[in-house]
Enzyme design. Structure first.
Site, PDB file in Angstrom:
ATOM      1  N   GLU A  17       0.847  -1.197   0.000  1.00 14.37           N
ATOM      2  CA  GLU A  17       0.000   0.000   0.000  1.00 14.37           C
ATOM      3  C   GLU A  17       0.882   1.246   0.000  1.00 14.37           C
ATOM      4  OE1 GLU A  17      -3.560   0.020   2.444  1.00 14.37           O
ATOM      5  OE2 GLU A  17      -3.034   2.016   3.162  1.00 14.37           O
ATOM      6  N   HIS A  78      -8.201   3.018  -3.733  1.00 10.42           N
ATOM      7  CA  HIS A  78      -9.052   3.245  -2.561  1.00 10.42           C
ATOM      8  C   HIS A  78     -10.025   4.383  -2.894  1.00 10.42           C
ATOM      9  CE1 HIS A  78      -6.014   1.600   0.648  1.00 10.42           C
ATOM     10  NE2 HIS A  78      -5.823   1.025  -0.516  1.00 10.42           N
ATOM     11  N   ARG A 108     -15.705   3.627   3.850  1.00 10.22           N
ATOM     12  CA  ARG A 108     -16.512   4.748   4.338  1.00 10.22           C
ATOM     13  C   ARG A 108     -15.630   5.978   4.477  1.00 10.22           C
ATOM     14  NH1 ARG A 108     -18.130   5.430  10.490  1.00 10.22           N
ATOM     15  NH2 ARG A 108     -15.950   6.061  10.415  1.00 10.22           N
ATOM     16  N   GLY A 109     -14.416   5.775   5.010  1.00  8.86           N
ATOM     17  CA  GLY A 109     -13.524   6.906   5.288  1.00  8.86           C
ATOM     18  C   GLY A 109     -13.688   7.341   6.724  1.00  8.86           C
ATOM     19  N   ASP A 110     -12.623   7.932   7.259  1.00  8.91           N
ATOM     20  CA  ASP A 110     -12.706   8.485   8.614  1.00  8.91           C
ATOM     21  C   ASP A 110     -13.300   9.879   8.528  1.00  8.91           C
ATOM     22  OD1 ASP A 110     -11.753   6.485  10.308  1.00  8.91           O
ATOM     23  OD2 ASP A 110      -9.703   6.857   9.646  1.00  8.91           O
ATOM     24  N   LYS A 164     -21.414  -5.939   4.025  1.00 14.13           N
ATOM     25  CA  LYS A 164     -20.518  -5.385   2.995  1.00 14.13           C
ATOM     26  C   LYS A 164     -20.212  -6.451   1.935  1.00 14.13           C
ATOM     27  CE  LYS A 164     -16.706  -3.568   4.782  1.00 14.13           C
ATOM     28  NZ  LYS A 164     -15.940  -2.495   5.406  1.00 14.13           N
ATOM     29  N   GLN A 211       5.249   6.818  15.442  1.00 13.03           N
ATOM     30  CA  GLN A 211       4.348   6.101  14.532  1.00 13.03           C
ATOM     31  C   GLN A 211       3.527   5.065  15.314  1.00 13.03           C
ATOM     32  OE1 GLN A 211       6.345   3.170  12.332  1.00 13.03           O
ATOM     33  NE2 GLN A 211       4.786   2.945  10.757  1.00 13.03           N
TER      34      GLN A 211
HETATM   35  P1  FAD Z   1     -17.673   0.623   7.319  1.00 11.68           P
HETATM   36  O1  FAD Z   1     -17.535  -0.743   6.781  1.00 11.68           O
HETATM   37  O2  FAD Z   1     -18.827   1.443   6.845  1.00 11.68           O
HETATM   38  O3  FAD Z   1     -17.727   0.518   8.899  1.00 11.68           O
HETATM   39  C1  FAD Z   1     -17.628   1.701   9.709  1.00 11.68           C
HETATM   40  C2  FAD Z   1     -18.352   1.473  11.034  1.00 11.68           C
HETATM   41  O4  FAD Z   1     -19.753   1.435  10.814  1.00 11.68           O
HETATM   42  C3  FAD Z   1     -18.006   0.141  11.723  1.00 11.68           C
HETATM   43  O5  FAD Z   1     -18.000   0.365  13.100  1.00 11.68           O
HETATM   44  C4  FAD Z   1     -19.149  -0.774  11.330  1.00 11.68           C
HETATM   45  O6  FAD Z   1     -19.378  -1.801  12.275  1.00 11.68           O
HETATM   46  C5  FAD Z   1     -20.315   0.210  11.265  1.00 11.68           C
HETATM   47  N1  FAD Z   1     -21.344  -0.166  10.290  1.00 11.68           N
HETATM   48  C6  FAD Z   1     -21.141  -0.599   9.018  1.00 11.68           C
HETATM   49  N2  FAD Z   1     -22.307  -0.852   8.407  1.00 11.68           N
HETATM   50  C7  FAD Z   1     -23.289  -0.558   9.314  1.00 11.68           C
HETATM   51  C8  FAD Z   1     -24.718  -0.597   9.279  1.00 11.68           C
HETATM   52  N3  FAD Z   1     -25.383  -0.986   8.188  1.00 11.68           N
HETATM   53  N4  FAD Z   1     -25.408  -0.204  10.387  1.00 11.68           N
HETATM   54  C9  FAD Z   1     -24.735   0.198  11.514  1.00 11.68           C
HETATM   55  N5  FAD Z   1     -23.384   0.251  11.609  1.00 11.68           N
HETATM   56  C10 FAD Z   1     -22.672  -0.117  10.506  1.00 11.68           C
HETATM   57  N6  FAD Z   1      -9.346   5.793   5.086  1.00 11.68           N
HETATM   58  C11 FAD Z   1      -9.181   6.793   4.168  1.00 11.68           C
HETATM   59  O7  FAD Z   1      -9.649   7.907   4.383  1.00 11.68           O
HETATM   60  N7  FAD Z   1      -8.483   6.567   3.011  1.00 11.68           N
HETATM   61  C12 FAD Z   1      -7.955   5.350   2.694  1.00 11.68           C
HETATM   62  O8  FAD Z   1      -7.344   5.182   1.637  1.00 11.68           O
HETATM   63  C13 FAD Z   1      -8.100   4.287   3.640  1.00 11.68           C
HETATM   64  N8  FAD Z   1      -7.592   3.049   3.399  1.00 11.68           N
HETATM   65  C14 FAD Z   1      -7.797   2.036   4.289  1.00 11.68           C
HETATM   66  C15 FAD Z   1      -7.298   0.756   4.007  1.00 11.68           C
HETATM   67  C16 FAD Z   1      -7.493  -0.291   4.894  1.00 11.68           C
HETATM   68  C17 FAD Z   1      -6.923  -1.653   4.573  1.00 11.68           C
HETATM   69  C18 FAD Z   1      -8.215  -0.083   6.105  1.00 11.68           C
HETATM   70  C19 FAD Z   1      -8.430  -1.192   7.074  1.00 11.68           C
HETATM   71  C20 FAD Z   1      -8.713   1.186   6.395  1.00 11.68           C
HETATM   72  C21 FAD Z   1      -8.514   2.253   5.501  1.00 11.68           C
HETATM   73  N9  FAD Z   1      -9.016   3.544   5.754  1.00 11.68           N
HETATM   74  C22 FAD Z   1      -8.833   4.562   4.848  1.00 11.68           C
HETATM   75  C23 FAD Z   1      -9.672   3.844   7.028  1.00 11.68           C
HETATM   76  C24 FAD Z   1     -11.209   3.676   6.970  1.00 11.68           C
HETATM   77  O9  FAD Z   1     -11.755   4.645   6.110  1.00 11.68           O
HETATM   78  C25 FAD Z   1     -11.729   3.836   8.392  1.00 11.68           C
HETATM   79  O10 FAD Z   1     -11.323   2.765   9.189  1.00 11.68           O
HETATM   80  C26 FAD Z   1     -13.217   4.108   8.535  1.00 11.68           C
HETATM   81  O11 FAD Z   1     -13.451   4.553   9.875  1.00 11.68           O
HETATM   82  C27 FAD Z   1     -14.115   2.899   8.293  1.00 11.68           C
HETATM   83  O12 FAD Z   1     -14.163   2.581   6.977  1.00 11.68           O
HETATM   84  P2  FAD Z   1     -14.903   1.215   6.507  1.00 11.68           P
HETATM   85  O13 FAD Z   1     -14.915   1.242   5.047  1.00 11.68           O
HETATM   86  O14 FAD Z   1     -14.334   0.042   7.182  1.00 11.68           O
HETATM   87  O15 FAD Z   1     -16.382   1.512   7.082  1.00 11.68           O
END
Ligand code: FAD
Length: 286
Positions: A17, A78, A108-110, A164, A211
């Site tokens: 990555e 991503h 989803r993104g942070d 998902k 880090q």
């Molecule tokens: P989701 O799958 O939507 O989950 C987020 C939260 O919502 C979880 O707690 C889940 O349990 C809950 N949830 C999901 N669906 C539902 C539902 N239907 N009802 C109620 N609750 C629900 N961030 C960036 O900004 N840019 C990047 O490039 C990036 N790359 C990443 C790569 C990897 C390998 C990982 C692990 C993370 C990365 N992230 C990145 C961080 C990521 O965006 C965050 O961890 C974010 O907070 C969650 O994204 P997600 O896609 O897992 O969200």
């Protein structure tokens, strides 16, 4: 190349990555990292998307295009949705199509305090469904061996992961972890939950103390005793801690490969030295 198909042909799949550098000049420097990574012939390289989509979105597609065209390596783009409208996502998917990029990691993104949230997407699963409706894309998703920090519970997090996958995610990449047992336990639960997609283990080679602190705060990764002891012993010696971090990551990878994981995803932090050390450490194992 379709990333999910790699897992039918090969075990473990090895991926790296990188992130698009903020400054234009650094986009050129990234070639040093890419040349190092290319030496190991990774199965794919993923390119992150700026938090909240803060201006880095075009660079993600641009860098992915460069990886495909200049290095002949498949990119995984991503894409985050919480701060984007459907129209904006469509535009980025259009750029991907033009560049013949088919693999996307739907996130989803942070939440970024500087970037407002939009109403079109709440969870990554909604983005997965939307992307699948837009064309011939292959979608991956993120997963969390130590439970996502905002999840109500471990069970709800797994149920949401299942949503998902049911929405169309065909391959999962895990959050970083430092304790392989945590990952093995998670894998068992994922399979019990009826999720059969390949799951890659996310490995972050540790390079410095700041880090580690950042990672623990940001993603809640637990630190096993052996890791804490290394920190205690080498925490004040930059060079020694760097060496220890590389050895720790390589050991994690060796164990994971022996266990038979589907794939290893290595977060390089765009550091060619880190990439080189890890590549040298595992080159005869894969
Ligand atoms: P989701 O799958 O939507 O989950 C987020 C939260 O919502 C979880 O707690 C889940 O349990 C809950 N949830 C999901 N669906 C539902 C539902 N239907 N009802 C109620 N609750 C629900 N961030 C960036 O900004 N840019 C990047 O490039 C990036 N790359 C990443 C790569 C990897 C390998 C990982 C692990 C993370 C990365 N992230 C990145 C961080 C990521 O965006 C965050 O961890 C974010 O907070 C969650 O994204 P997600 O896609 O897992 O969200």
């Amino acid at each position: 190349m379709i990333i999910k198909n790699l897992f039918k042909e090969k075990k473990p799949v090895i991926s790296f990555e990188i992130f698009p550098p903020k400054k234009e000049a650094e986009l050129e420097n990234i070639d040093e990292t890419l040349r190092t990574l290319a030496r190991l012939h990774p199965d794919f390289i993923s390119v992150t998307f700026g938090a909240g989509g803060s201006g880095a979105n075009n660079k993600t597609v641009e860098l992915a295009k460069k990886i495909k065209e200049n290095y002949g390596i498949e990119p995984l783009v991503h894409l985050t949705c919480i701060s984007h409208s459907k129209e904006e996502i469509k535009k980025i998917l259009g750029q991907m199509e033009e560049a013949k990029l088919k693999n996307v990691l739907a996130l989803r993104g942070d939440v970024n305090p500087n970037v407002p949230i939009k109403d079109d997407f709440k969870y990554a699963s909604e983005l997965v469904s939307f992307i699948k409706e837009q064309g011939d894309f292959h979608v991956s998703g993120a997963c969390y061996p130590e439970v996502h920090l905002e999840a109500e519970s471990e069970v709800s997090d797994l149920r949401n992961l299942r949503k998902k996958v049911d929405a169309g995610a065909e391959h999962l990449v895990s959050q970083l972890f430092f304790d392989n047992d945590v990952f093995y336990d998670f894998l068992t639960k994922v399979r019990i939950a009826g999720i059969d997609t390949p799951v890659e283990a996310g490995i972050m080679p540790v390079t410095n103390k700041a880090q580690i602190k950042r990672m623990v705060t940001m993603c809640g990764a637990s630190l096993p005793d052996k890791f804490e002891r290394i920190m205690e012993k080498y925490g004040e010696n930059k060079e020694a801690l760097f060496d220890a971090g590389m050895v720790y990551a390589i050991n994690q990878i060796v164990e994971l490969i022996s266990y038979g994981v589907d794939g290893i995803h290595i977060f390089t932090m765009n550091n060619p030295v880190v990439a080189g050390r890890i590549c040298d450490g595992i080159k005869n194992l894969i």
